[in-house]
Design a protein around this motif. Structure first.
Motif, PDB file in Angstrom:
ATOM      1  N   TYR A   9       0.837  -1.195  -0.258  1.00 11.10           N
ATOM      2  CA  TYR A   9      -0.281   0.062  -0.241  1.00 11.10           C
ATOM      3  C   TYR A   9       0.768   1.001   0.537  1.00 11.10           C
ATOM      4  CZ  TYR A   9      -4.417  -2.827   0.553  1.00 11.10           C
ATOM      5  OH  TYR A   9      -4.795  -3.327   0.300  1.00 11.10           O
ATOM      6  N   TYR A  10       0.127   2.066  -1.183  1.00 13.88           N
ATOM      7  CA  TYR A  10       1.444   3.584  -1.016  1.00 13.88           C
ATOM      8  C   TYR A  10       0.223   4.268  -0.526  1.00 13.88           C
ATOM      9  CZ  TYR A  10       4.797   0.461  -3.815  1.00 13.88           C
ATOM     10  OH  TYR A  10       5.228  -0.536  -4.031  1.00 13.88           O
ATOM     11  N   CYS A  11       0.799   5.384  -0.065  1.00 12.49           N
ATOM     12  CA  CYS A  11      -0.151   6.525  -0.022  1.00 12.49           C
ATOM     13  C   CYS A  11       0.577   7.710  -1.705  1.00 12.49           C
ATOM     14  CB  CYS A  11      -0.202   7.526   1.012  1.00 12.49           C
ATOM     15  SG  CYS A  11       1.669   8.401   1.665  1.00 12.49           S
ATOM     16  N   TYR A  12      -0.193   8.636  -1.240  1.00 12.33           N
ATOM     17  CA  TYR A  12       0.120   9.847  -2.640  1.00 12.33           C
ATOM     18  C   TYR A  12      -0.553  11.202  -2.863  1.00 12.33           C
ATOM     19  CZ  TYR A  12       0.352  10.187  -7.974  1.00 12.33           C
ATOM     20  OH  TYR A  12       0.612  10.598  -9.625  1.00 12.33           O
ATOM     21  N   ALA A  13       0.362  11.375  -3.453  1.00  9.51           N
ATOM     22  CA  ALA A  13      -0.333  13.445  -2.842  1.00  9.51           C
ATOM     23  C   ALA A  13      -0.119  13.588  -4.963  1.00  9.51           C
ATOM     24  CB  ALA A  13       0.826  14.293  -2.877  1.00  9.51           C
ATOM     25  N   PRO A  14      -1.683  13.041  -5.020  1.00  5.96           N
ATOM     26  CA  PRO A  14      -1.354  13.408  -6.608  1.00  5.96           C
ATOM     27  C   PRO A  14      -1.456  14.692  -8.040  1.00  5.96           C
ATOM     28  CG  PRO A  14      -3.337  12.691  -5.672  1.00  5.96           C
ATOM     29  CD  PRO A  14      -3.146  12.951  -4.823  1.00  5.96           C
ATOM     30  N   ARG A  15      -1.156  15.873  -7.109  1.00  2.82           N
ATOM     31  CA  ARG A  15      -0.265  17.024  -7.930  1.00  2.82           C
ATOM     32  C   ARG A  15       0.860  16.241  -8.049  1.00  2.82           C
ATOM     33  NH1 ARG A  15      -3.555  21.439  -4.856  1.00  2.82           N
ATOM     34  NH2 ARG A  15      -5.600  20.691  -5.415  1.00  2.82           N
ATOM     35  N   TYR A  16       1.466  15.522  -7.440  1.00  6.95           N
ATOM     36  CA  TYR A  16       3.368  15.595  -7.419  1.00  6.95           C
ATOM     37  C   TYR A  16       3.238  13.861  -8.375  1.00  6.95           C
ATOM     38  CZ  TYR A  16       2.967  19.102  -5.141  1.00  6.95           C
ATOM     39  OH  TYR A  16       3.250  20.651  -3.999  1.00  6.95           O
ATOM     40  N   PRO A  17       4.724  13.837  -8.575  1.00  6.43           N
ATOM     41  CA  PRO A  17       5.149  12.666  -8.977  1.00  6.43           C
ATOM     42  C   PRO A  17       5.351  11.529  -8.083  1.00  6.43           C
ATOM     43  CG  PRO A  17       6.780  14.413  -9.739  1.00  6.43           C
ATOM     44  CD  PRO A  17       6.171  14.541  -8.882  1.00  6.43           C
ATOM     45  N   ASP A  18       6.222  11.827  -7.026  1.00  5.87           N
ATOM     46  CA  ASP A  18       6.545  10.906  -5.640  1.00  5.87           C
ATOM     47  C   ASP A  18       5.867  10.227  -5.221  1.00  5.87           C
ATOM     48  OD1 ASP A  18       7.474  13.949  -5.571  1.00  5.87           O
ATOM     49  OD2 ASP A  18       9.150  12.872  -6.220  1.00  5.87           O
ATOM     50  N   TRP A  19       6.781   8.604  -4.444  1.00  2.00           N
ATOM     51  CA  TRP A  19       5.867   7.617  -4.133  1.00  2.00           C
ATOM     52  C   TRP A  19       6.810   6.936  -2.770  1.00  2.00           C
ATOM     53  CZ3 TRP A  19       0.989   5.446  -5.792  1.00  2.00           C
ATOM     54  CH2 TRP A  19       0.869   5.984  -7.141  1.00  2.00           C
ATOM     55  N   GLY A  20       5.545   6.696  -1.994  1.00  2.20           N
ATOM     56  CA  GLY A  20       7.076   6.570  -1.230  1.00  2.20           C
ATOM     57  C   GLY A  20       7.424   4.925  -0.856  1.00  2.20           C
ATOM     58  N   GLN A  21       7.852   4.271  -0.391  1.00  4.82           N
ATOM     59  CA  GLN A  21       8.475   2.966  -0.120  1.00  4.82           C
ATOM     60  C   GLN A  21       6.865   2.094  -0.059  1.00  4.82           C
ATOM     61  OE1 GLN A  21       8.484   4.647   2.878  1.00  4.82           O
ATOM     62  NE2 GLN A  21       7.134   3.492   4.332  1.00  4.82           N
ATOM     63  N   GLY A  22       6.309   2.269   0.252  1.00  3.58           N
ATOM     64  CA  GLY A  22       5.139   1.686   0.697  1.00  3.58           C
ATOM     65  C   GLY A  22       4.810   0.960   1.856  1.00  3.58           C
ATOM     66  N   THR A  23       3.872  -0.076   2.105  1.00  2.00           N
ATOM     67  CA  THR A  23       4.540  -1.149   3.521  1.00  2.00           C
ATOM     68  C   THR A  23       2.843  -2.439   2.919  1.00  2.00           C
ATOM     69  OG1 THR A  23       3.148  -1.121   5.978  1.00  2.00           O
ATOM     70  CG2 THR A  23       1.768   0.814   4.070  1.00  2.00           C
ATOM     71  N   LEU A  24       3.210  -3.050   2.735  1.00  2.39           N
ATOM     72  CA  LEU A  24       2.813  -4.858   2.707  1.00  2.39           C
ATOM     73  C   LEU A  24       1.922  -4.604   3.606  1.00  2.39           C
ATOM     74  CD1 LEU A  24       2.928  -6.849   1.256  1.00  2.39           C
ATOM     75  CD2 LEU A  24       4.823  -7.862   3.272  1.00  2.39           C
ATOM     76  N   VAL A  25       0.628  -4.970   3.255  1.00  3.88           N
ATOM     77  CA  VAL A  25       0.031  -6.082   3.914  1.00  3.88           C
ATOM     78  C   VAL A  25      -0.586  -7.317   3.993  1.00  3.88           C
ATOM     79  CG1 VAL A  25      -3.131  -5.941   4.523  1.00  3.88           C
ATOM     80  CG2 VAL A  25      -1.092  -3.477   4.453  1.00  3.88           C
ATOM     81  N   THR A  26      -0.552  -8.479   4.683  1.00  3.07           N
ATOM     82  CA  THR A  26      -1.008  -9.153   4.092  1.00  3.07           C
ATOM     83  C   THR A  26      -1.637 -10.142   5.180  1.00  3.07           C
ATOM     84  OG1 THR A  26       1.540  -9.395   3.818  1.00  3.07           O
ATOM     85  CG2 THR A  26       0.212 -11.729   3.578  1.00  3.07           C
ATOM     86  N   VAL A  27      -2.777 -10.630   4.040  1.00  2.00           N
ATOM     87  CA  VAL A  27      -4.464 -10.508   4.682  1.00  2.00           C
ATOM     88  C   VAL A  27      -3.832 -12.396   4.521  1.00  2.00           C
ATOM     89  CG1 VAL A  27      -6.831 -10.586   5.047  1.00  2.00           C
ATOM     90  CG2 VAL A  27      -5.444  -8.732   4.481  1.00  2.00           C
ATOM     91  N   SER A  28      -4.133 -13.202   5.965  1.00  2.00           N
ATOM     92  CA  SER A  28      -4.412 -15.094   5.198  1.00  2.00           C
ATOM     93  C   SER A  28      -5.498 -15.022   5.830  1.00  2.00           C
ATOM     94  CB  SER A  28      -3.225 -15.371   6.628  1.00  2.00           C
ATOM     95  OG  SER A  28      -3.989 -15.137   7.823  1.00  2.00           O
ATOM     96  N   SER A  29      -5.573 -16.497   4.437  1.00  2.00           N
ATOM     97  CA  SER A  29      -6.841 -17.066   4.810  1.00  2.00           C
ATOM     98  C   SER A  29      -7.255 -18.041   5.930  1.00  2.00           C
ATOM     99  CB  SER A  29      -7.288 -17.554   3.485  1.00  2.00           C
ATOM    100  OG  SER A  29      -6.770 -18.961   3.904  1.00  2.00           O
TER     101      SER A  29
END
Length: 113
Positions: free
Chosen positions: A93-113
């Motif tokens: 999952y990444y957050c994003y500021a739509p007016r800018y081109p930069d991205w963060g490193q993201g954070t992993l979400v894992t959902v087990s069944s």
């Protein structure tokens, strides 16, 4: 240049909850819309939720009713509360500021069944 630092990901069982946070710097946060995207293995990055500068939210159909996006302009932070998680929510999952081109490193979400 905007800096985006995501946190709060982890491993959770189906039906569980997580709250993601994104600390934002380098821009005038309160005037900018923000968004959360995600990228699952082997798939394209997709928009999950967005929030306007006046806190009006929008959601992808796949998460509407389960996820809530919010922002705290005093902390320059955007949040994603994720409830009733499903295995198909597994992604970075990444957050994003739509007016800018930069991205963060993201954070992993894992959902087990």
């Amino acid at each position: 240049q905007v800096q985006l630092v995501e946190s709060g990901g982890g491993l959770v069982q189906a039906g569980g909850s997580l709250r993601l946070s994104c600390a934002v710097s380098g821009i005038t946060f309160h005037v900018n819309p923000m968004a959360w995207h995600r990228q699952a293995p082997g798939k394209q990055r997709e928009l999950v939720a967005a929030i306007s500068n006046v806190a009006i939210p929008n959601y992808a159909d796949s998460v509407r009713g389960r996820f809530t996006i919010s922002r705290d302009n005093t902390k320059n932070t955007v949040y994603l509360q994720m409830n009733n998680l499903k295995p198909e929510d597994t992604a970075v999952y990444y957050c994003y500021a739509p007016r800018y081109p930069d991205w963060g490193q993201g954070t992993l979400v894992t959902v087990s069944s």
